[in-house]
Design an enzyme around this catalytic site. Structure first.
Site, PDB file in Angstrom:
ATOM      1  N   HIS A   1       0.855  -1.192   0.000  1.00  0.00           N
ATOM      2  CA  HIS A   1       0.000   0.000   0.000  1.00  0.00           C
ATOM      3  C   HIS A   1       0.884   1.232   0.000  1.00  0.00           C
ATOM      4  CE1 HIS A   1      -3.106   2.852   1.158  1.00  0.00           C
ATOM      5  NE2 HIS A   1      -3.961   1.936   0.743  1.00  0.00           N
TER       6      HIS A   1
ATOM      7  N   ASP B   1      -8.103  -4.951  -0.341  1.00  0.00           N
ATOM      8  CA  ASP B   1      -8.585  -5.776  -1.461  1.00  0.00           C
ATOM      9  C   ASP B   1      -8.286  -7.254  -1.299  1.00  0.00           C
ATOM     10  OD1 ASP B   1      -7.645  -2.975  -3.314  1.00  0.00           O
ATOM     11  OD2 ASP B   1      -9.697  -3.721  -3.139  1.00  0.00           O
TER      12      ASP B   1
HETATM   13  C1  SDX Z   1      -6.090   0.287  -3.045  1.00  0.00           C
HETATM   14  O1  SDX Z   1      -4.144   4.652  -1.999  1.00  0.00           O
HETATM   15  C2  SDX Z   1      -5.142   4.102  -1.447  1.00  0.00           C
HETATM   16  O2  SDX Z   1      -5.592   4.470  -0.379  1.00  0.00           O
HETATM   17  C3  SDX Z   1      -5.765   2.967  -2.228  1.00  0.00           C
HETATM   18  C4  SDX Z   1      -6.828   2.155  -1.506  1.00  0.00           C
HETATM   19  C5  SDX Z   1      -8.088   2.950  -1.283  1.00  0.00           C
HETATM   20  O3  SDX Z   1      -8.846   2.616  -0.342  1.00  0.00           O
HETATM   21  O4  SDX Z   1      -8.375   3.856  -2.093  1.00  0.00           O
HETATM   22  O5  SDX Z   1      -6.342   1.704  -0.275  1.00  0.00           O
HETATM   23  C6  SDX Z   1      -7.250   0.938  -2.340  1.00  0.00           C
HETATM   24  O6  SDX Z   1      -5.817   0.643  -4.151  1.00  0.00           O
HETATM   25  C7  SDX Z   1      -5.282  -0.720  -2.290  1.00  0.00           C
HETATM   26  C8  SDX Z   1      -4.066  -1.259  -3.142  1.00  0.00           C
HETATM   27  C9  SDX Z   1      -4.577  -2.332  -4.091  1.00  0.00           C
HETATM   28  N1  SDX Z   1      -3.526  -2.705  -5.042  1.00  0.00           N
HETATM   29  C10 SDX Z   1      -2.913  -3.929  -4.972  1.00  0.00           C
HETATM   30  O7  SDX Z   1      -3.141  -4.757  -4.095  1.00  0.00           O
HETATM   31  C11 SDX Z   1      -1.936  -4.188  -6.108  1.00  0.00           C
HETATM   32  C12 SDX Z   1      -0.649  -4.797  -5.554  1.00  0.00           C
HETATM   33  N2  SDX Z   1       0.047  -3.735  -4.797  1.00  0.00           N
HETATM   34  C13 SDX Z   1       1.091  -3.021  -5.482  1.00  0.00           C
HETATM   35  O8  SDX Z   1       0.888  -2.829  -6.833  1.00  0.00           O
HETATM   36  C14 SDX Z   1       1.607  -1.804  -4.690  1.00  0.00           C
HETATM   37  O9  SDX Z   1       1.816  -2.236  -3.415  1.00  0.00           O
HETATM   38  C15 SDX Z   1       0.790  -0.526  -4.669  1.00  0.00           C
HETATM   39  C16 SDX Z   1       0.441  -0.040  -6.032  1.00  0.00           C
HETATM   40  C17 SDX Z   1      -0.453  -0.719  -3.883  1.00  0.00           C
HETATM   41  C18 SDX Z   1       1.637   0.532  -3.956  1.00  0.00           C
HETATM   42  O10 SDX Z   1       2.741   0.755  -4.751  1.00  0.00           O
HETATM   43  P1  SDX Z   1       3.816   1.904  -4.371  1.00  0.00           P
HETATM   44  O11 SDX Z   1       3.416   2.621  -3.147  1.00  0.00           O
HETATM   45  O12 SDX Z   1       4.066   2.703  -5.607  1.00  0.00           O
HETATM   46  O13 SDX Z   1       5.062   1.081  -3.950  1.00  0.00           O
HETATM   47  P2  SDX Z   1       6.183   0.617  -4.940  1.00  0.00           P
HETATM   48  O14 SDX Z   1       5.551   0.129  -6.209  1.00  0.00           O
HETATM   49  O15 SDX Z   1       7.200   1.714  -5.011  1.00  0.00           O
HETATM   50  O16 SDX Z   1       6.744  -0.655  -4.163  1.00  0.00           O
HETATM   51  C19 SDX Z   1       7.817  -0.524  -3.229  1.00  0.00           C
HETATM   52  C20 SDX Z   1       8.565  -1.853  -3.313  1.00  0.00           C
HETATM   53  C21 SDX Z   1       9.016  -2.198  -4.739  1.00  0.00           C
HETATM   54  O17 SDX Z   1      10.150  -3.063  -4.626  1.00  0.00           O
HETATM   55  P3  SDX Z   1      11.666  -2.370  -4.743  1.00  0.00           P
HETATM   56  O18 SDX Z   1      11.691  -1.632  -6.064  1.00  0.00           O
HETATM   57  O19 SDX Z   1      11.769  -1.467  -3.539  1.00  0.00           O
HETATM   58  O20 SDX Z   1      12.601  -3.574  -4.711  1.00  0.00           O
HETATM   59  O21 SDX Z   1       7.674  -2.920  -2.913  1.00  0.00           O
HETATM   60  C22 SDX Z   1       7.482  -3.790  -4.018  1.00  0.00           C
HETATM   61  C23 SDX Z   1       7.879  -3.015  -5.270  1.00  0.00           C
HETATM   62  O22 SDX Z   1       8.275  -3.908  -6.317  1.00  0.00           O
HETATM   63  N3  SDX Z   1       6.058  -4.135  -4.024  1.00  0.00           N
HETATM   64  C24 SDX Z   1       5.578  -5.342  -4.276  1.00  0.00           C
HETATM   65  C25 SDX Z   1       4.188  -5.239  -4.118  1.00  0.00           C
HETATM   66  N4  SDX Z   1       3.877  -3.975  -3.787  1.00  0.00           N
HETATM   67  C26 SDX Z   1       5.033  -3.298  -3.735  1.00  0.00           C
HETATM   68  N5  SDX Z   1       6.191  -6.499  -4.630  1.00  0.00           N
HETATM   69  C27 SDX Z   1       5.366  -7.581  -4.823  1.00  0.00           C
HETATM   70  N6  SDX Z   1       4.016  -7.556  -4.686  1.00  0.00           N
HETATM   71  C28 SDX Z   1       3.397  -6.396  -4.335  1.00  0.00           C
HETATM   72  N7  SDX Z   1       2.074  -6.375  -4.203  1.00  0.00           N
END
Ligand code: SDX
Length: 428
Positions: free
Chosen positions: A307, A364
């Site tokens: 998140h 989710d």
């Molecule tokens: C919602 O913002 C809100 O409030 C949203 C929400 C709402 O109520 O409106 O809460 C609802 O959208 C919840 C999120 C639902 N999405 C998912 O479940 C999709 C999977 N999650 C990821 O795509 C991700 O965690 C995000 C998009 C939610 C957040 O991404 P960020 O904040 O941009 O973080 P990032 O992509 O910079 O990740 C940081 C690190 C990275 O690794 P490094 O480059 O540091 O090595 O964490 C890793 C990412 O690759 N990472 C994940 C991951 N989420 C982040 N690796 C594997 N699986 C994941 N799910």
């Protein structure tokens, strides 16, 4: 705490005011940064460190896993309030008295009718169309049937638009589902509760009166409350920025629905179920999917995990996980998907990659398991998210307009070609 932030650029010193919110968060006020320096701006892709507004609606503390609507904890609201009370709270700022709540509901019911011509738009979509595309279009189409744009200076005008969309949106959601199932489009009844009527409109068969199931009513009511607002997330920021051009409320909401659709945002609830189904088909091999999620060469991410703000358990995920157990138990449903989800959660919470990045289950991860237990098709899950988020979007749009916020128009850092002369086509 000092009152200003100090910045030095090429030996020149600048100071910018520090603003402190009611929960002691601190922001650097950079409203005059560009004009006060040699046109220097900030750069922050994804706005990970940038506040777009001041807001009094929802407070999140991502490190502590706190979520409050207008100062009330999500745990208390999910336990003690119903969705319409929470919608009123988010939009108007206070929990309604009984009279206010009854009037709000009656005014919504009075508007819970949709122009018959909207059915023609709905019927023009192929039955295979994704429901999020349909509902975004129908919401935007409401503007055509309610052309008078909202005069936000008029409380009465604003109130009328609010009850209109709160009344019509659930009808559009139910019709979107029923159209794909080849069922007649209905209105349920205006003699029952708001959530009861959503279920009745969605699931009533033409040849048998719909029997309300308290378990489903309570589960949906709780899910809608948990999704109702979440400060400046992607779709809410979209609603605010579209509304900041003074586009109408319905058009702004339609844009928010489209933003929510993405699998990184609200679309994740559908993607979680598809991922869990794939793991089940793969013989429950969670390790394979954990490896894929950690493989930088693989675009796959563990859906429902991570998140932007929560670097701790999403408080909504805790509540939904408990509710999933209760609802499936009460309905007598043995869903192996729930066990796979719990196994995957346990594995991820113990995995160094996830621990180091503070990746926890989000709202989710478990919600789709309940929606599925309620008989809602997987590709309708994000529509259900939008149904819950509607009052939050309305509240945020209203706050932005009442505060007369400026049109949203970010700057950029240009890194393209510098000036060069045109070359005729026969010389290229
Ligand atoms: C919602 O913002 C809100 O409030 C949203 C929400 C709402 O109520 O409106 O809460 C609802 O959208 C919840 C999120 C639902 N999405 C998912 O479940 C999709 C999977 N999650 C990821 O795509 C991700 O965690 C995000 C998009 C939610 C957040 O991404 P960020 O904040 O941009 O973080 P990032 O992509 O910079 O990740 C940081 C690190 C990275 O690794 P490094 O480059 O540091 O090595 O964490 C890793 C990412 O690759 N990472 C994940 C991951 N989420 C982040 N690796 C594997 N699986 C994941 N799910």
């Amino acid at each position: 705490m000092s009152k200003t932030a100090k910045l030095e650029i090429d030996g020149k010193k600048y100071e910018f005011p520090l603003i402190t919110g009611t929960e002691n968060e601190v922001a650097i006020d950079i409203k005059n940064l560009r004009s006060g320096t040699e046109e220097v701006i900030t750069l922050d892709p994804g706005f990970k460190n940038t506040g777009s507004c001041e807001s009094a609606i929802t407070f999140l503390d991502g490190e502590k896993g706190i979520l409050r609507y207008r100062g009330y904890s999500i745990e208390e609201l999910a336990e003690k309030a119903d969705f319409l009370e929470v919608a009123y709270l988010l939009i108007f700022g206070e929990l309604p008295t009984k009279e206010q709540n009854d009037k709000f509901h009656n005014d919504i019911k009075a508007e819970a009718v949709v122009d018959e011509d909207v059915k023609k738009i709905l019927e023009s979509f192929p039955k295979s169309a994704h429901p999020m595309g349909v509902i975004a279009s129908l919401t935007s189409a409401l503007t055509a049937f309610n052309p008078s744009s909202v005069n936000v200076e008029s409380e009465e005008d604003m109130y009328k638009a609010i009850v209109k969309i709160m009344g019509k949106f659930p009808v559009l959601v139910a019709w979107t589902l029923r159209r794909r199932q080849g069922l007649p489009l209905n209105y349920g009844s205006d003699e029952i509760g708001y959530v009861e009527n959503i279920l009745k409109m969605m699931f009533e068969k033409p040849n048998h009166p719909y029997e309300q199931n308290k378990i489903l009513v309570n589960a949906l009511d709780k899910l809608l409350i948990l999704h109702a607002d979440h400060e400046q997330n992607c779709s809410t920021s979209t609603v605010r920025i579209v509304g900041s051009s003074h586009a109408g409320l319905f058009a702004s909401l339609s844009a928010g629905i489209s933003a929510l659709w993405g699998p990184l945002h609200g679309g994740a609830n559908q993607a979680v179920l598809e991922m869990l189904e794939a793991i089940k088909t793969d013989g429950g091999d969670t390790k394979k999917y954990m490896a894929k999620a950690k493989d930088k060469k693989d675009p796959f991410r563990l859906m429902g995990f991570g998140h932007r703000v929560y670097k701790n358990f999403d408080p909504r995920a805790r509540i939904i996980k408990k509710a999933a157990d209760e609802v499936l138990g009460d309905l007598g449903i043995e869903d192996p998907i729930l066990d796979i989800a719990k196994g995957l959660e346990k594995e991820a919470l113990e995995d160094q990659y996830f621990v180091d990045r503070k990746l926890y289950p989000n709202v989710d991860f478990y919600s789709g398991i309940i929606y599925r237990g309620m008989g809602i098709p997987t590709d309708m899950f994000t529509v259900m998210f939008a149904l819950g988020r509607l009052p939050g979007w309305i509240a945020q749009w209203r706050e932005m307009r009442l505060r007369k916020e400026p049109i949203g128009r970010p700057r950029q850092l240009y890194t393209g070609a510098t000036l060069r002369p045109f070359v005729d086509i026969d010389k290229r």
